[in-house]
Design a protein around this motif. Structure first.
Motif, PDB file in Angstrom:
ATOM      1  N   TYR A  63     -69.395  -5.524  39.093  1.00  0.00           N
ATOM      2  CA  TYR A  63     -68.088  -4.818  38.718  1.00  0.00           C
ATOM      3  C   TYR A  63     -67.136  -5.149  40.415  1.00  0.00           C
ATOM      4  O   TYR A  63     -66.855  -4.405  40.576  1.00  0.00           O
ATOM      5  CB  TYR A  63     -67.868  -4.550  38.119  1.00  0.00           C
ATOM      6  N   GLU A 121     -55.806   3.701  35.471  1.00  0.00           N
ATOM      7  CA  GLU A 121     -55.013   2.928  34.371  1.00  0.00           C
ATOM      8  C   GLU A 121     -54.019   3.404  34.276  1.00  0.00           C
ATOM      9  O   GLU A 121     -53.720   4.314  34.092  1.00  0.00           O
ATOM     10  CB  GLU A 121     -56.472   2.715  33.032  1.00  0.00           C
ATOM     11  N   GLY A 160     -63.604  -0.969  39.580  1.00  0.00           N
ATOM     12  CA  GLY A 160     -63.540   0.084  38.937  1.00  0.00           C
ATOM     13  C   GLY A 160     -62.436   0.874  38.270  1.00  0.00           C
ATOM     14  O   GLY A 160     -61.462   0.748  39.382  1.00  0.00           O
ATOM     15  N   TYR A 161     -62.896   1.806  37.514  1.00  0.00           N
ATOM     16  CA  TYR A 161     -61.225   2.006  36.621  1.00  0.00           C
ATOM     17  C   TYR A 161     -61.260   3.262  35.980  1.00  0.00           C
ATOM     18  O   TYR A 161     -62.376   3.304  35.905  1.00  0.00           O
ATOM     19  CB  TYR A 161     -61.049   0.772  35.313  1.00  0.00           C
ATOM     20  N   VAL A 162     -60.050   4.000  36.411  1.00  0.00           N
ATOM     21  CA  VAL A 162     -60.341   5.637  35.431  1.00  0.00           C
ATOM     22  C   VAL A 162     -59.284   5.488  35.295  1.00  0.00           C
ATOM     23  O   VAL A 162     -58.241   5.393  35.111  1.00  0.00           O
ATOM     24  CB  VAL A 162     -60.014   6.455  36.728  1.00  0.00           C
ATOM     25  N   ASN A 163     -60.033   6.175  33.599  1.00  0.00           N
ATOM     26  CA  ASN A 163     -59.233   6.810  32.831  1.00  0.00           C
ATOM     27  C   ASN A 163     -59.003   8.054  32.424  1.00  0.00           C
ATOM     28  O   ASN A 163     -60.172   8.568  32.787  1.00  0.00           O
ATOM     29  CB  ASN A 163     -58.814   6.181  31.629  1.00  0.00           C
ATOM     30  N   ASP A 210     -68.234   1.484  29.957  1.00  0.00           N
ATOM     31  CA  ASP A 210     -67.125   3.079  30.129  1.00  0.00           C
ATOM     32  C   ASP A 210     -68.805   4.257  30.573  1.00  0.00           C
ATOM     33  O   ASP A 210     -69.479   4.472  29.149  1.00  0.00           O
ATOM     34  CB  ASP A 210     -66.865   3.486  28.857  1.00  0.00           C
ATOM     35  N   ALA A 261     -67.085   4.133  39.493  1.00  0.00           N
ATOM     36  CA  ALA A 261     -66.598   3.162  38.833  1.00  0.00           C
ATOM     37  C   ALA A 261     -66.985   1.864  39.939  1.00  0.00           C
ATOM     38  O   ALA A 261     -66.803   2.119  40.357  1.00  0.00           O
ATOM     39  CB  ALA A 261     -65.479   3.409  38.425  1.00  0.00           C
ATOM     40  N   LYS A 319     -68.542   0.513  35.097  1.00  0.00           N
ATOM     41  CA  LYS A 319     -66.621  -0.602  35.464  1.00  0.00           C
ATOM     42  C   LYS A 319     -65.794   0.750  34.910  1.00  0.00           C
ATOM     43  O   LYS A 319     -64.664   0.658  35.906  1.00  0.00           O
ATOM     44  CB  LYS A 319     -66.327  -0.888  33.523  1.00  0.00           C
ATOM     45  N   ARG A 320     -65.866   1.599  34.216  1.00  0.00           N
ATOM     46  CA  ARG A 320     -64.630   2.804  34.029  1.00  0.00           C
ATOM     47  C   ARG A 320     -65.013   3.546  33.366  1.00  0.00           C
ATOM     48  O   ARG A 320     -66.393   4.283  32.773  1.00  0.00           O
ATOM     49  CB  ARG A 320     -63.478   2.124  32.494  1.00  0.00           C
TER      50      ARG A 320
END
Length: 628
Positions: free
Chosen positions: A414, A298, A417-420, A312, A408, A378-379
């Motif tokens: 989902y 992200e 997949g998101y990463v932060n 998360d 993720a 999801k993340r």
């Protein structure tokens, strides 16, 4: 002053005389008597400095006595050397050892001098050179008696490597799944049974037999190399390159007696695992999987806890930070599941279930989550980008970042997949998309048969010199055996001599946290009980009203009771074990859900405590950093 010193010298001469009598009449271990005499001679020599200045006549008398003592010591040491040289198969003469330098012998003693001059090390290395195969594959004759087929499933996380292997496993006549974690072994055990494939479970702390089962789910260290299986799945096989646990994966690849073996691993491990299999003369098929859902870093900045959302996984790297993070979330009425190493398997399973069913909105976990646990994430948010690995605080490796972040975007739940990350975003982005460095080596451990067949030395010496001997194969290295050597060092001499080497070898391979003083004491006490031939080991005391950390320790004490009882074929109160595990797990689960949520106010950035009357949700340090 000299009179007082002389009285001390006279007492030391008397002690030497008594030690010689014990040595000559075999009333004491000659090695102990030898060391005692050497230390007393050194003590007298040091005090002679004072005597020489004040009374030369006394000094000369003492020196004459010392010369006689040293001559007798040299003579008796020759007899001791004959015993030692036979014990270690050393073929040099006594005179060649001391080379006319009596003072060196007096300083080090027979065994110390042999070690200093590396004669004992050379004896062991000669033995290993003559009695161990050129390649560790030949330590597994059963596996070498059959032609095996390997299928390597490789690719990034969430690419279906393990799923494809498990489909094959379910359809096999007999099979085994080897997991990196007890929780993962438990998950596959449950999955196979639910899907109609009867499957047993074996971990270092638990065994569950299932009627009519021809399949078994194990932790990698419990791999069965004695029985034939139609198909075996080895998960997370890139860990063969890990200095501490890698030997278990290498042992399985070399030693499994199976028709078909499916290896799941990251891309950077394929070359070295391929080399290992080729050395065994087995056939290989490589299947490359692509990730099933895209993984996106992200662009937006992540602020904790403002930006936390359902689905998360918040990743930290210690139990303390898991609890702090969950407590901070609770202040904002965000329900979280907790996963960290010390949790009992049943508690972890319940925590996972609460997240999977949507009852808890997020999961707060250590990097245990990167080991194949199937969660609807999801993340992934990295709350920390450094971890303490047992030796030092260090930044995450590229592979660790990929393993964790890759969880993720669960296929079928989902589409993306998101990463932060809370800091160091540029570095983490580079690591996430960087091409992995190839693994160039795998690790092996000592095999029980090899070590116990050695005809020279103590068990500690056998292990120590096995490690120093090195490997005959360039890409295979010896694993870290610090734990086993530490445990042997921790034993009382009398206890060590009252147990056979085989019994000691079993004990030092029982899984437990040897750095925990209470568990180490329990381990030592169980060994004392084993030496006294009792029928049943002492059960640990259980107090369900204890604090969280104490409850976690109690669960591990129950595990140790069970593991020791199994290892030494003692009577086990299985009903008690099951009941206490369930009660402790339930209490820990209750505390995680209800009890830990009232721990006060925390900084939204670093999670350190903030005074309850503070007008801000950040500590002073973080507030000043943001407002520079």
């Amino acid at each position: 002053m000299s009179g007082r010193q002389q009285r001390k010298i006279d007492n030391s001469f008397l002690e030497i005389k008594q030690a010689f009598i014990k040595w000559e009449e075999n009333k004491e271990d000659p090695y102990i008597a030898e060391k005692e005499i050497r230390l007393l001679i050194e003590k007298i020599s040091n005090m002679q400095t004072t005597i020489k200045k004040s009374d030369s006549h006394l000094y000369e008398e003492n020196e004459i006595k010392l010369i006689k003592i040293k001559k007798k010591f040299i003579l008796l040491s020759e007899n001791l050397y004959e015993d030692v040289s036979k014990k270690y198969l050393i073929d040099i003469t006594y005179n060649d050892l001391i080379k006319g330098n009596d003072e060196t012998l007096l300083r080090y003693g027979v065994v110390g001098l042999l070690k200093k001059e590396k004669f004992i090390e050379q004896a062991f290395h000669k033995y290993f050179d003559n009695n161990t195969p050129d390649h560790p594959k030949d330590e597994y004759p059963l596996a070498r008696s059959s032609k095996r087929k390997f299928v390597i499933h490789t690719g990034p996380t969430n690419s279906g490597k393990t799923y494809d292997s498990l489909v094959k496993l379910k359809n096999s006549h007999s099979g085994m799944y080897l997991a990196p974690l007890r929780l993962l072994a438990l998950e596959i055990y449950e999955k196979l049974n639910v899907d109609g494939t009867p499957c047993a479970l074996t971990t270092g702390d638990e065994e569950i037999e299932v009627p009519f089962s021809r399949h078994i789910s194990c932790t990698i260290e419990k791999a069965d190399l004695e029985h034939f299986y139609e198909l075996v799945v080895i998960d997370e096989s890139q860990l063969a390159g890990d200095n501490f646990r890698g030997a278990a994966w290498t042992r399985a690849i070399l030693g499994l007696y199976a028709q078909e073996i499916h290896i799941c691993c990251s891309l950077n491990a394929v070359t070295v695992i391929n080399k290992l299999i080729k050395d065994c003369g087995d056939s290989i098929e490589i299947v490359i999987n692509e990730r099933k859902t895209p993984l996106i870093m992200e662009d937006i900045e992540f602020k904790f806890p403002r930006d936390v959302r359902a689905g998360d996984a918040l990743i930290v790297f210690s139990r303390k930070m898991v609890l702090k993070t969950a407590s901070a979330l609770s202040e904002y009425n965000i329900k979280s599941s907790l996963i960290y190493g010390n949790l009992p398997p049943d508690t972890r399973r319940k925590q996972v279930s609460l997240f999977a069913e949507g009852i808890n909105e997020v999961v707060v976990s250590t990097d245990a989550i990167g080991m194949g646990l199937n969660l609807p994430i999801k993340r992934v948010v990295l709350m920390e980008t450094e971890k303490y690995d047992g030796d030092e605080q260090r930044i995450l490796t590229d592979q660790e970042v990929k393993q964790i972040a890759g969880r993720a975007g669960r296929k079928g739940i989902y589409p993306v997949g998101y990463v932060n990350v809370i800091n160091d975003k540029e570095r983490i982005i580079q690591q996430l998309y960087k091409f992995d460095e190839e693994l160039t080596k795998v690790y092996i451990g000592p095999t029980k048969n090899t070590i116990l067949k050695i005809r020279i030395g103590t068990l500690k010496e056998k292990l120590m010199y096995w490690k120093s001997f090195g490997s005959k194969v360039s890409y295979i290295e010896k694993t870290d055996i610090e734990e086993q050597l530490y445990l042997l060092d921790s034993l009382n001499k009398n206890l060590e001599t009252s147990l056979s080497e085989e019994e000691l070898y079993r004990a030092i391979h029982i899984p437990f946290d040897y750095k925990n003083e209470k568990l180490l004491y329990k381990w030592q006490n169980y060994l004392r009980e084993a030496a006294s031939n009792i029928d049943e080991h002492t059960k640990p005391i259980i107090n369900l009203n204890a604090e969280l950390e104490d409850l976690e320790l109690m669960y591990r004490e129950v595990d140790l009771y069970y593991s020791f009882s199994k290892a030494y074929n003692k009577k086990i109160d299985n009903q008690w074990v099951q009941e206490k595990r369930e009660l402790i797990s339930e209490q820990i689960h209750f505390i995680l859900n209800e009890g830990l949520l009232k721990e006060g106010k925390h900084c939204s950035r670093c999670l350190q405590p903030v005074p309850l009357n503070s007008a801000f949700n950040k500590c002073d340090e973080c507030f000043q950093k943001e407002n520079k």
